[in-house]
Design an enzyme around this catalytic site. Sequence first.
Site, PDB file in Angstrom:
ATOM      1  N   LYS A 103       0.865  -1.190   0.000  1.00  0.00           N
ATOM      2  CA  LYS A 103       0.000   0.000   0.000  1.00  0.00           C
ATOM      3  C   LYS A 103       0.898   1.236   0.000  1.00  0.00           C
ATOM      4  O   LYS A 103       1.759   1.397   0.866  1.00  0.00           O
ATOM      5  CB  LYS A 103      -0.860  -0.022   1.267  1.00  0.00           C
ATOM      6  CG  LYS A 103      -1.673   1.247   1.544  1.00  0.00           C
ATOM      7  CD  LYS A 103      -2.941   1.260   0.757  1.00  0.00           C
ATOM      8  CE  LYS A 103      -3.880   2.376   1.203  1.00  0.00           C
ATOM      9  NZ  LYS A 103      -4.547   2.089   2.490  1.00  0.00           N
ATOM     10  N   VAL A 104       0.708   2.099  -0.990  1.00  0.00           N
ATOM     11  CA  VAL A 104       1.503   3.321  -1.110  1.00  0.00           C
ATOM     12  C   VAL A 104       0.578   4.495  -1.397  1.00  0.00           C
ATOM     13  O   VAL A 104      -0.610   4.323  -1.663  1.00  0.00           O
ATOM     14  CB  VAL A 104       2.550   3.212  -2.245  1.00  0.00           C
ATOM     15  CG1 VAL A 104       3.514   2.057  -2.000  1.00  0.00           C
ATOM     16  CG2 VAL A 104       1.877   3.087  -3.608  1.00  0.00           C
ATOM     17  N   SER A 105       1.133   5.686  -1.376  1.00  0.00           N
ATOM     18  CA  SER A 105       0.393   6.883  -1.771  1.00  0.00           C
ATOM     19  C   SER A 105       0.315   6.952  -3.292  1.00  0.00           C
ATOM     20  O   SER A 105       1.287   6.642  -3.995  1.00  0.00           O
ATOM     21  CB  SER A 105       1.111   8.134  -1.261  1.00  0.00           C
ATOM     22  OG  SER A 105       1.227   8.135   0.136  1.00  0.00           O
ATOM     23  N   THR A 157       0.005  11.507  -0.822  1.00  0.00           N
ATOM     24  CA  THR A 157      -1.002  12.211  -1.605  1.00  0.00           C
ATOM     25  C   THR A 157      -1.458  13.459  -0.869  1.00  0.00           C
ATOM     26  O   THR A 157      -1.711  14.506  -1.488  1.00  0.00           O
ATOM     27  CB  THR A 157      -2.198  11.293  -1.878  1.00  0.00           C
ATOM     28  OG1 THR A 157      -1.744  10.101  -2.531  1.00  0.00           O
ATOM     29  CG2 THR A 157      -3.223  11.986  -2.771  1.00  0.00           C
ATOM     30  N   ALA A 158      -1.557  13.375   0.448  1.00  0.00           N
ATOM     31  CA  ALA A 158      -1.976  14.537   1.225  1.00  0.00           C
ATOM     32  C   ALA A 158      -1.049  15.722   0.980  1.00  0.00           C
ATOM     33  O   ALA A 158      -1.503  16.852   0.746  1.00  0.00           O
ATOM     34  CB  ALA A 158      -2.003  14.184   2.718  1.00  0.00           C
ATOM     35  N   HIS A 198      -7.060  10.373   7.419  1.00  0.00           N
ATOM     36  CA  HIS A 198      -7.728   9.241   8.040  1.00  0.00           C
ATOM     37  C   HIS A 198      -8.506   9.606   9.305  1.00  0.00           C
ATOM     38  O   HIS A 198      -9.323  10.503   9.293  1.00  0.00           O
ATOM     39  CB  HIS A 198      -6.727   8.114   8.298  1.00  0.00           C
ATOM     40  CG  HIS A 198      -6.205   7.473   7.042  1.00  0.00           C
ATOM     41  ND1 HIS A 198      -6.968   7.308   5.917  1.00  0.00           N
ATOM     42  CD2 HIS A 198      -4.977   6.970   6.732  1.00  0.00           C
ATOM     43  CE1 HIS A 198      -6.252   6.721   4.973  1.00  0.00           C
ATOM     44  NE2 HIS A 198      -5.041   6.516   5.444  1.00  0.00           N
TER      45      HIS A 198
END
EC number: 4.1.99.29
Length: 327
Positions: A103-105, A157-158, A198
């Site tokens: 799981k990555v951005s 991404t944020a 989140h």
Amino acid sequence: MGSRPAELTVGCRVSRLRPLRPAGPVPPGRRHIGVGTAERWPGRGYRGQVALSLAISPCPNDTFVFDALVHGRVPGAPPVEVTFADVDVTNTAAERGAFDLVKVSYAALPWLLDAYHLLPCGGALGRGCGPLVLTRGRADRPDLSGATVAVPGDRTTAYLLFRLWSAGRPPARIEVVPFHEIMPGVAAGRYDAGLVIHEARFTYHRYGLTALVDLGEWWESDTGLPIPLGAILARRGVVDPVAAAGWIRESVRQAWADPAASRGYVLAHAQEMEPDVVDRHIGLYVNEFTADLGDAGFAAVQALLGRAADAGLVPQTSSSRATAWTS
């Protein structure tokens, strides 16, 4: 490689892999390895008696989605060896090819697609679930000029969305710090603002903080597209992406069909989250895009990476490379 701010400081990361808190005795066949390392299930044989390595966060959406796969309830899937880590850690580890599934951005994709396939399922993408920029007291400042802002990672991404939003008037200083330190740091005045993701959407009021901007709302109003947050990648030459997508979709299907089956696993890794926050977290981040990105999901990925590349923030990535996941 895309540009990075001149005034960016990487703060102290106490542990690169997030500490786990075993909930009671460790069951037979399972062991906890070291403080802040992985929870591992020895494999029964995958490419030479080695389990498929999977790296995800301990957040409820990930443990909910991958519970059936991790615990051997997906027919035909190989045994899985799990590492839990924050996404800033997995972004870096994936550059080294450290995991088979990871799981990555989405923001990290331009650096990873030569080594990994983007899978069309299992990740975090949706509406009304974007990152927040938080400040103390009233959110009455028009921008963050002259401010010091804490962010959870420089390839998240944020942070990419934050850079696109603040391009006209960027803050004076960015500090990369562990996610769990951001809200307390803003509340204590160590930072003028903090970028959070989140579960912070549900808990930031407890710190006396105010949302200056919801970057998800900003993105959706500007593009009309959902917001792409976290992606699942499969390592090229090691994992068949079509098979992996099938395993993950079946794991998602089982999670929705019997939510109680994953409850203990989810709560064991949710750390300080209360059960109601866990439920809201899953309800927001596990949605139709988790089962399949679809045309809207892939369009969102193209829009994010295209805008970022045009702004010189990430390397150029061809749209076919980013969205043709079996290529």
